[in-house]
Structure formats: structure tokens, C-alpha cells
Design a protein around this motif. Structure first.
Motif, short mmCIF file in Angstrom:
data_model
loop_
_atom_site.label_atom_id
_atom_site.label_comp_id
_atom_site.label_asym_id
_atom_site.label_seq_id
_atom_site.Cartn_x
_atom_site.Cartn_y
_atom_site.Cartn_z
N TYR A 10 7.88 0.14 8.82
CA TYR A 10 8.66 1.36 8.62
C TYR A 10 9.07 1.46 7.16
CZ TYR A 10 8.72 2.35 13.56
OH TYR A 10 8.33 2.67 14.84
N LEU A 11 8.99 2.66 6.60
CA LEU A 11 9.27 2.90 5.19
C LEU A 11 10.50 3.80 5.02
CD1 LEU A 11 5.61 3.76 4.07
CD2 LEU A 11 6.77 1.56 3.79
N THR A 12 11.21 3.62 3.90
CA THR A 12 12.38 4.47 3.62
C THR A 12 11.96 5.90 3.30
OG1 THR A 12 12.36 3.76 1.31
CG2 THR A 12 13.81 2.56 2.80
N SER A 13 10.68 6.11 3.05
CA SER A 13 10.18 7.46 2.75
C SER A 13 9.84 8.26 4.00
CB SER A 13 8.93 7.35 1.86
OG SER A 13 7.95 6.55 2.50
N ASP A 14 9.83 7.62 5.15
CA ASP A 14 9.45 8.28 6.40
C ASP A 14 10.64 9.08 6.94
OD1 ASP A 14 8.68 9.09 8.90
OD2 ASP A 14 8.24 7.08 9.67
N LYS A 15 10.58 10.40 6.79
CA LYS A 15 11.71 11.26 7.15
C LYS A 15 12.00 11.29 8.65
CE LYS A 15 11.42 14.16 3.07
NZ LYS A 15 11.33 15.53 2.52
N LEU A 16 11.07 10.81 9.44
CA LEU A 16 11.29 10.79 10.89
C LEU A 16 11.87 9.46 11.36
CD1 LEU A 16 8.05 12.54 12.19
CD2 LEU A 16 10.34 13.52 11.93
N SER A 17 12.11 8.53 10.42
CA SER A 17 12.58 7.21 10.81
C SER A 17 14.05 7.02 10.47
CB SER A 17 11.77 6.13 10.08
OG SER A 17 12.14 6.08 8.72
N PHE A 18 14.65 6.01 11.11
CA PHE A 18 16.03 5.66 10.80
C PHE A 18 16.11 4.99 9.42
CE2 PHE A 18 20.07 3.22 11.67
CZ PHE A 18 20.87 4.34 11.75
N ALA A 19 14.99 4.50 8.93
CA ALA A 19 14.92 3.91 7.59
C ALA A 19 15.35 4.95 6.55
CB ALA A 19 13.50 3.43 7.30
N LEU A 448 12.17 9.95 25.16
CA LEU A 448 12.11 10.93 24.07
C LEU A 448 12.42 12.34 24.57
CD1 LEU A 448 8.92 9.78 22.09
CD2 LEU A 448 11.20 10.07 21.11
N ALA A 449 12.00 12.62 25.79
CA ALA A 449 12.18 13.97 26.35
C ALA A 449 13.60 14.23 26.86
CB ALA A 449 11.17 14.18 27.48
N THR A 450 14.44 13.18 26.93
CA THR A 450 15.81 13.37 27.40
C THR A 450 16.66 13.97 26.28
OG1 THR A 450 16.48 11.13 26.75
CG2 THR A 450 15.64 11.41 28.99
N GLU A 451 17.84 14.44 26.65
CA GLU A 451 18.74 15.05 25.66
C GLU A 451 19.14 14.02 24.60
OE1 GLU A 451 23.04 17.38 25.43
OE2 GLU A 451 22.20 16.84 27.39
N GLY A 452 18.92 14.38 23.35
CA GLY A 452 19.24 13.47 22.25
C GLY A 452 18.17 12.41 22.00
N GLY A 453 17.10 12.42 22.79
CA GLY A 453 16.04 11.42 22.65
C GLY A 453 15.22 11.58 21.40
N GLY A 454 15.15 12.82 20.90
CA GLY A 454 14.45 13.06 19.64
C GLY A 454 13.07 13.64 19.78
N GLY A 455 12.64 13.91 21.01
CA GLY A 455 11.28 14.37 21.24
C GLY A 455 10.89 15.59 20.43
N ASP A 456 11.77 16.59 20.35
CA ASP A 456 11.46 17.83 19.63
C ASP A 456 11.26 17.58 18.14
OD1 ASP A 456 11.67 19.12 22.00
OD2 ASP A 456 13.71 19.86 21.68
N SER A 457 12.00 16.62 17.60
CA SER A 457 11.95 16.37 16.15
C SER A 457 10.78 15.48 15.75
CB SER A 457 13.25 15.68 15.71
OG SER A 457 13.35 14.39 16.29
N GLY A 458 10.23 14.75 16.72
CA GLY A 458 9.17 13.80 16.40
C GLY A 458 9.70 12.43 16.04
N ALA A 459 11.04 12.30 16.03
CA ALA A 459 11.68 11.01 15.70
C ALA A 459 12.11 10.31 16.98
CB ALA A 459 12.89 11.25 14.79
N ARG A 460 12.07 8.97 16.97
CA ARG A 460 12.50 8.19 18.13
C ARG A 460 14.02 7.98 18.05
NH1 ARG A 460 9.05 3.50 18.22
NH2 ARG A 460 7.52 4.71 19.39
N LYS A 461 14.77 9.07 18.19
CA LYS A 461 16.22 9.00 17.99
C LYS A 461 16.93 8.20 19.08
CE LYS A 461 16.74 13.25 15.32
NZ LYS A 461 17.38 14.59 15.24
N TRP A 462 16.33 8.13 20.25
CA TRP A 462 16.98 7.38 21.34
C TRP A 462 17.15 5.91 20.97
CZ3 TRP A 462 14.73 3.10 23.40
CH2 TRP A 462 13.35 2.98 23.34
N ALA A 463 16.26 5.41 20.10
CA ALA A 463 16.29 3.99 19.75
C ALA A 463 17.27 3.68 18.62
CB ALA A 463 14.88 3.53 19.35
#
Length: 477
Positions: A10-19, A448-463
């Protein structure tokens, strides 16, 4: 780097990551808090020479924050005598002297804390200063209700275990209760402050067995996406049943304060129940990731338990500012906490519970490197029945903080520490970063498909939230 996984990190440049969020939003705040803490200590300092040196460190940390926020190139770690300076600087060179916002996240985050520490280690008066100590102590004080509640239950449990040792035969009921208690203790360690302590409402063996089907237990377990505690328990139980003279468990620690407290609860339980005869705790050797355990944090925790009234009833600096007086501890609470102190101090004095720092834990790379670069530590860990890795950072290091497919087996993602390594690995981790492995196929997409999971954004926000957890075991023997 040559020993790491070839799966991209994971890179700090990846806008979809927590990095990306960490580098831009979290890190500047952490450095600011470090500056504020040091400024406070410098302003309270009476020694002019020490005060002047402290001001210079503040300037250095402020410059670090500026470099970070303005995406400057990372500069080599200054030589403060640490053997790891060459490791950091060699890797930095191999990365092509990158900037803060375009670099592997794991290396850069480790570099940030190592760089912070260099300013202190090169000083005369501030060498051992822990810029995060105030935060750790404040957090432990704020956990007072849970600390007291768990102390009472632990005292009851250990007393009962001791009494039970003198009864003839154990029977299947006892063994089932022991297994359930092992699960409970590990889950308390897993969730830390978030633990629902109602799990341990009653500690007679008969009542413990009733917990197995309880709603509290199901509620606690529903967010554990992988749970290999059963396999871990069988390894410890087998070693105990075979009557091996030394049965060692290692805990690679994560956070100080309440989390260290529950780690010691687990360690004490393992020793009292006979599932282990020796527990080796692995702290960090420098202030690390804000709240990670240093040997001094272990001493501070024991000191707090030795005199709980002084620790909990003395107004903190914040209490004084807000004119608050902490409520007094009940006599029973003091007795229960004193019991813990006596137990753990005895175990420590008798060599059953030991601290073993190693600078490897604050190196910049993944644990894939352990067998090749730290042979002595690797051989030492092989003598353990189970090595428990606590928390998110240890999990990231085990898996190389790489963008694995989440259905990748844990045993594969930890590479050289997997099957055949000679090391039994247990990761207790609440998810606070993108990397996750060992999930059933399709489960990642489902969350990812649950509320707040991040599916729409493409980010794994649930994690990122700490709501979910994985308890992953690899039998390396």
C-alpha cells in the motif's frame, strides 16, 4: 526489501487507501501533539541548558512537520549510534529517495517515528524522553471502571483455579470451562477497551459453560471475520497434556495502558491455568506509533497497581484545570488491584513473566525479513508454543502491508513465517488498515456493500474502523 513479498505494498499516494488519509491527515496531527507535549515539558523545566536543548528539538520536530505537509523528499536518518540507521537509510536509497506522499506506507510510517526519536536520542538531556507518555497515562486513567471490574473478576478466577488444583480429577466440565475462558481472555485482548466485560459476569465453571451460547458471546463474535482460537487452544492444551517442562507463550505487544493491562490479564491466566509456564512479552525499544509499549510503560503500570489510590485519586493536570476531584476508590477495589500487583510482581520476580525488547520490532520492514535478517530472534521464537502478535501494525508487518486479495490464506500472506517456519503464529487484530487476508471468498464484497463499507467509493473503508476483527493462526511446526 529483497525478502519481502512481491505483492505490491500500500502506498501513501493511493487515494483509495487509508495510507493516503494517514499521511495527509493523521501524521501532521501526531507531530503537532508531540511538539505540544515537549513544549509543556520545556516550559516546566528549571535547567537552562536542558530547556535550550528542548527548544532546539521543538524546532526540529516543527521542521519535520513542514517537510511532511509540503511533500518534501525524505532525508536520511542521522547517525545516533543505532544499528538500524543503516537499515533505514539503505532502504530509503533503494526506494529512490521518495517524497512523503508517494512511498510505501509501512516504511514511511516507521520512518516517521524513527525520525522523531532521532531528535531525542542525539540530545544530552532528553535521550529517554517519551513524547507520548502523557497520552498513555491519561488513557489508562480514563479506563478506570474497566480496570477495576476486570481486576475483581480476575482475582475471583485465579482464586478458583488455585482451589481447583487441589480437587481430585478435573473432568470434561472443567476442560470445557478452561477452553471457554481461554477464548474469553483472548477476545478481551483482541478488543481492548472496546471489550464487553459482561462476558465474564460469573466465574464458576458451571456458569462459564453457560456463556458459550449466550447472546453476549454471539454479539462479541459476530464481528470476528476469522476466528482460529480453537486451533490455538489445541496447541497449548496438547503441550500441557504432554507434560512438557517449559511451555512458553510469547506476546509481541501493541498498545500501553489498558491494552497492556489486558495482555497481562491473559498472561496471568495462561500461567495460573498451566497453559503456559513462561510468558515472554516483547515491547518496543523506542517511542513508537504513539501508544506502543516500552519497558518503562510496564513499570509504570505495575507502579499504578502497587498504589492505586495515589494513581487514581490524585488529580491530573486536566483535573486541576477543570477543578475536578477524582472519586475515591472503594477498599475492595484497592484490594483487588493489589492482588493483581502481587500476582504479576511475583510472576515477574520468579522469571515466569519477562520483558524482552529487541530493536527488530522498530525496523522499517515487514516480518517476512525475520528469518533472514534476525536469526537469533527467529531461533528464540521457535522455542515458543505460540507467538501472539497483537494489533494492527503487527498484522500489517506480518502480511507485508501488501494489497493481497482478501481471500488469500493467512498462511500464505505471512510468507516465511507460515507453515514449515517452526513458529506458531497467532494474530489478534482489530482492522484499522486496508490489508486483510483469510476471508471466505465473497465476504469482502459483502461487507463493502454494507452502510459505511466503502463499496461506492472503491475504498475498503470497513477495514479502517476497528469494528471488525480477525484472529488468524498459522501452525508453523
Amino acid at each position: 526489501m529483497e525478502f519481502d513479498t512481491k505483492t505490491p505494498p500500500y502506498l501513501t499516494s493511493d487515494k483509495l487507501s487509508f495510507a493516503y488519509i494517514s499521511a495527509r491527515d493523521r501524521w501532521p496531527v501526531i507531530v503537532t501533539q508531540a511538539v505540544d507535549d515537549l513544549y509543556r515539558s520545556v516550559s516546566e523545566c528549571q535547567d537552562p541548558e536542558k530547556q535550550e536543548e528542548g527548544k532546539k528539538i521543538i524546532e526540529e520536530l516543527s521542521r519535520l512537520k513542514y517537510e511532511l505537509q509540503h511533500d518534501r523528499q525524505l532525508t536520511p536518518i542521522r547517525d545516533d549510534g543505532g544499528a538500524d540507521v543503516a537499515i533505514y537509510n539503505r532502504e530509503l536509497e533503494q526506494l529512490g529517495t521518495p517524497s512523503w506522499f508517494n512511498i510505501p506506507w509501512l516504511f514511511c510510517e516507521c520512518y516517521l517515528y524513527r525520525r522523531l526519536n532521532t531528535s531525542f536520542s542525539l540530545s544530552k538531556h532528553w535521550k529517554t524522553y517519551d513524547v507520548f507518555y502523557r497520552q498513555k497515562i491519561k488513557t489508562f486513567r480514563s479506563s478506570r471502571p474497566a480496570v477495576i471490574e476486570l481486576a475483581a473478576r480476575y482475582k475471583d478466577l485465579v482464586t478458583q483455579i488455585e482451589q481447583d488444583k487441589f480437587k481430585a480429577g478435573t473432568g470434561s466440565e472443567h476442560e470445557e470451562a478452561e477452553k471457554i475462558l481461554f477464548f474469553e481472555m483472548c477476545e478481551i485482548c483482541l478488543w481492548g477497551n472496546a471489550t464487553d466485560l459482561s462476558l465474564l459476569t460469573s466465574l464458576t465453571y458451571e456458569d462459564i459453560q453457560k456463556l458459550q451460547g449466550s447472546e453476549a458471546r454471539k454479539a462479541s463474535e459476530k464481528n470476528i471475520l476469522v476466528n482460529d482460537l480453537g486451533a490455538t487452544y489445541e496447541v497449548l492444551k496438547k503441550a500441557k497434556d504432554e507434560g512438557r517442562k517449559e511451555r512458553r507463550v510469547d506476546i509481541v505487544l501493541d498498545n500501553a495502558g489498558f491494552e497492556l493491562y489486558v495482555d497481562l490479564i491473559l498472561a496471568g491466566y495462561l500461567l495460573s491455568s498451566g497453559l503456559a509456564t513462561l510468558v515472554v512479552l516483547h515491547p518496543k525499544s523506542i517511542p513508537w506509533f504513539v501508544s506502543d509499549v516500552l519497558p518503562t510503560d510496564f513499570a509504570a503500570l505495575l507502579s499504578a497497581l502497587a498504589d492505586p489510590r495515589r494513581f487514581y485519586e490524585t488529580p491530573s493536570e486536566e483535573d486541576k484545570l477543570q477543578n475536578n476531584t477524582p472519586s475515591p476508590l472503594a477498599d475492595k477495589d484497592v484490594t483487588d488491584l493489589g492482588f493483581l500487583f502481587q500476582e504479576w510482581a511475583r510472576m515477574h520476580a520468579e522469571g515466569q513473566l519477562i520483558m524482552r525488547p529487541n530493536t527488530f520490532w522498530t525496523h522499517p520492514g515487514s516480518y517476512w525479513r525475520l528469518p533472514s535478517t534476525e536469526k537469533d530472534l527467529y531461533e528464540d521464537l521457535k522455542t515458543s508454543e505460540v507467538v501472539i502478535f497483537k494489533g494492527d501494525l503487527n498484522y500489517r508487518k506480518l502480511t507485508g502491508d501488501a494489497a493481497w486479495d482478501p481471500a488469500t490464506p493467512f498462511t500464505e500472506a505471512i510468507g516465511p513465517l507460515g507453515p514449515g517456519s517452526g513458529v506458531n503464529v497467532l494474530a489478534l487484530r482489530t482492522c484499522k488498515a486496508d490489508v486483510v487476508v483469510g476471508l471466505k471468498p465473497g465476504l469482502d464484497e459483502e461487507i463493502l456493500a454494507t452502510e459505511g463499507g466503502g463499496g461506492d467509493s472503491g475504498a475498503r473503508k470497513w477495514a479502517w474502523s476497528g469494528k471488525w476483527a480477525v484472529v488468524s493462526f498459522s501452525n508453523g511446526k
